[in-house]
Design a protein around this motif. Sequence first.
Motif, mmCIF file in Angstrom:
data_model
loop_
_atom_site.group_PDB
_atom_site.id
_atom_site.type_symbol
_atom_site.label_atom_id
_atom_site.label_comp_id
_atom_site.label_asym_id
_atom_site.label_seq_id
_atom_site.Cartn_x
_atom_site.Cartn_y
_atom_site.Cartn_z
ATOM 1 N N THR A 54 0.846 -1.193 0.000
ATOM 2 C CA THR A 54 0.000 0.000 0.000
ATOM 3 C C THR A 54 0.880 1.242 0.000
ATOM 4 O O THR A 54 2.076 1.172 0.335
ATOM 5 C CB THR A 54 -0.888 0.047 1.246
ATOM 6 O OG1 THR A 54 -0.027 0.132 2.388
ATOM 7 C CG2 THR A 54 -1.771 -1.174 1.348
ATOM 8 N N GLU A 128 -4.040 0.025 -5.099
ATOM 9 C CA GLU A 128 -3.866 1.295 -4.402
ATOM 10 C C GLU A 128 -4.433 2.462 -5.210
ATOM 11 O O GLU A 128 -4.870 3.466 -4.645
ATOM 12 C CB GLU A 128 -2.380 1.570 -4.123
ATOM 13 C CG GLU A 128 -1.856 1.009 -2.831
ATOM 14 C CD GLU A 128 -2.659 1.468 -1.639
ATOM 15 O OE1 GLU A 128 -3.554 0.707 -1.235
ATOM 16 O OE2 GLU A 128 -2.410 2.568 -1.112
ATOM 17 N N THR A 131 -7.734 3.821 -4.183
ATOM 18 C CA THR A 131 -7.970 4.337 -2.836
ATOM 19 C C THR A 131 -7.973 5.862 -2.811
ATOM 20 O O THR A 131 -7.322 6.524 -3.637
ATOM 21 C CB THR A 131 -6.877 3.847 -1.855
ATOM 22 O OG1 THR A 131 -5.621 4.406 -2.273
ATOM 23 C CG2 THR A 131 -6.788 2.329 -1.826
#
Length: 687
Positions: A54, A128, A131
Amino acid sequence: MRFQPAARCLALTQHFRSPLSRSFSSFSNPGAMAAVNNTSPYSSLQSPADQGVTLAALPKSWHFTSSLPADPLFPTPADSHKTPRDQIGPRQVRGAIFTWVRPEIQKDPELLAVSPAAMRDLGLALSEADTDEFKQTVVGNKLQGWDPETLSGPGYPWAQCYGGFQFGDWAGQLGDGRAISLFEATNPHTGVRYEVQLKGAGMTPYSRFADGKAVLRSSIREFVVSEALNALGIPSTRALAISLLPHSKVRRERIEPGAIVVRFAQSWLRFGNFDILRARGERDLIRRLADYIAEDVFGGWDKLPGRLANPEDPSQTPDPARNISKDAFEGPEGAEENRYMRLYREIIRRNALTVAKWQAYGFMNGVLNTDNTSIFGLSIDFGPFAFMDNFDPSYTPNHDDFLLRYSYRNQPTIIWWNLVRLGEALGELIGSGPGCDDPTFVSSGITEKTAPPLVARAEKLINQAGEEYKSVFLAEYKRLMTARLGLKSQSPSDFDTLFSPLLDTLQALELDFHLFFRRLSSLRVSAIATEGDRLAHASRFFYKEGSTATQKDEAAARKRIADWLAVWRERVVQDWGTLETWGSSDGSGGCAVSDEADEQRMAAMKKVNPNFVPRGWILDEVIRRVEKGGEREILKRVMHLALHPFEDSWAGRTFDGVPYQGDKEEEVRWTSDVPRSERALQCSCSS
Ligand SMILES: Nc1ncnc2c1ncn2[C@@H]1O[C@H](COP(=O)(O)OP(=O)(O)OP(=O)(O)O)[C@@H](O)[C@H]1O
């Protein structure tokens, strides 16, 4: 050393001058990206191969800012953060390598696309990109490593101070006027560290008269070409993501939408970082910056290349020794090489390799000022760049470059010109030879008495380095051209018999540079055994409509290509033929290429001769469709091709286990003849 044969691609001999004459002062599943039609596709594309972490878990550091001096006006990040953003306006910054400055807050940013290859190379999981953390970080709304409440954290964004010679003239302080670095990220798998930076994120002290913004048009160009160059094996700064700023209206020739590209590089340092220090006489900072580059960017003084076995003939030392201890001096009296010379050598060699790749692949930066020349040897700053269409050595993609200073032919010369400016900035350190750590020299520099031998040594070493630059450049250029022509060995006569005649022919017949190599890659040796065969196959290199040149005398054009093919074929037979295959369909005297060997040769050629390059007209189409038509998927498709440039086709295939839908018609169009009206486009510097 002869340069005549390479005259089509380099003009190195003319512009060499006395150096100090002036003064001494695919992400794990890269195919994933374009496989989908929804607007936020990334989460649906995770594959088991996705090993990324992440954004929060990505190891981050701030070596640059903790090693080098900050702008004295804002000695700490908190000083900068407390200052209202609109008060961080343009000014001259002295005694510093950078200024702490945070990006402007962006309202409703829209993440348009990411480069899956960039995600992979940074060590980020592709998921990721979906996000909020990622979307806010890549426009600068969310800072990593800084808590705005407590005004503290391990790191804070910054902008670099640099200057530059633009079009040959000293331009004074430039600096990151619209680029803001966020942090350094180390890929946990590869250990490679990159500096992550936003472009178009707002004003800095280095914005001069401009607005700190970047338009969508130039951002798309940079986003695609950075990744395309990297996929071609050409060192380049990289692009991770591009975001549209819907509320940002940017005034250029017209009002244009604003955008931010988040980009990364092992180093964003440019020659201009040294130019500004030299111009201001900040000699202690030159030393500090040089030390930082050797120790931190290149990983230690012992990693740098040492003195050549015979500096008069650099080709004797294609790979100079490394592991030389920091304090060692090499070479005879008057030409002793200290560690700063080794640092200079590393920068020279890297840039020689990169410019050789540009020449072999027909890439032009368009504005090779010293602020656009990388210490790390990367292609950097993508303004009016282009890939060559019709081969024309005097072509420059820069509409404003009336003197053709940055034309294709001049690139090697110009990079050397820039390297000489760097040599001037480092000249005192290089020239000091074995005295580089002498306390008086370190604290006070040169005196009238110590200057003459120091200048003489620096001049000698920099001149020698020019020979080395040429040698490294030529060796790499030959290596690449040899590979592009499908040859396994190099022959000393190749320059005269193959490379130059080919480039002359491409130019005279106005043939497309990239299509020529790609089309040659699928030409069987057995198909061009006779003169008649070669004449018949020559037309595969013409544009469909013929070109101005071939229309004049098509028979002569065919003959010229056929003659070149005869020479090329002989070399291919030499390299790929065997006596055992005597009597095969190829039928050449004594030695022939088996069908199997020819398949191998063609496959090898296709791996180095791209089917797709992001030419000006393609980027123009992409920009038009994103800007005016509101299309988004086209960005993903163009990126997919840029990341897989050597494939025969893309749509409907599976890449790393992920089906890629693509658009067949579009990719055929983008890899065929460049439309006549779109060839050799030029653009302005406005971005
Ligand atoms: N819109 C702008 N706002 C502020 N500064 C700018 C702007 N455009 C260019 N500059 C600055 O002008 C100088 C030269 O611009 P150039 O176009 O070569 O660089 P750039 O594309 O902005 O940056 P980079 O080299 O980081 O890609 C640089 O110092 C750059 O930061």
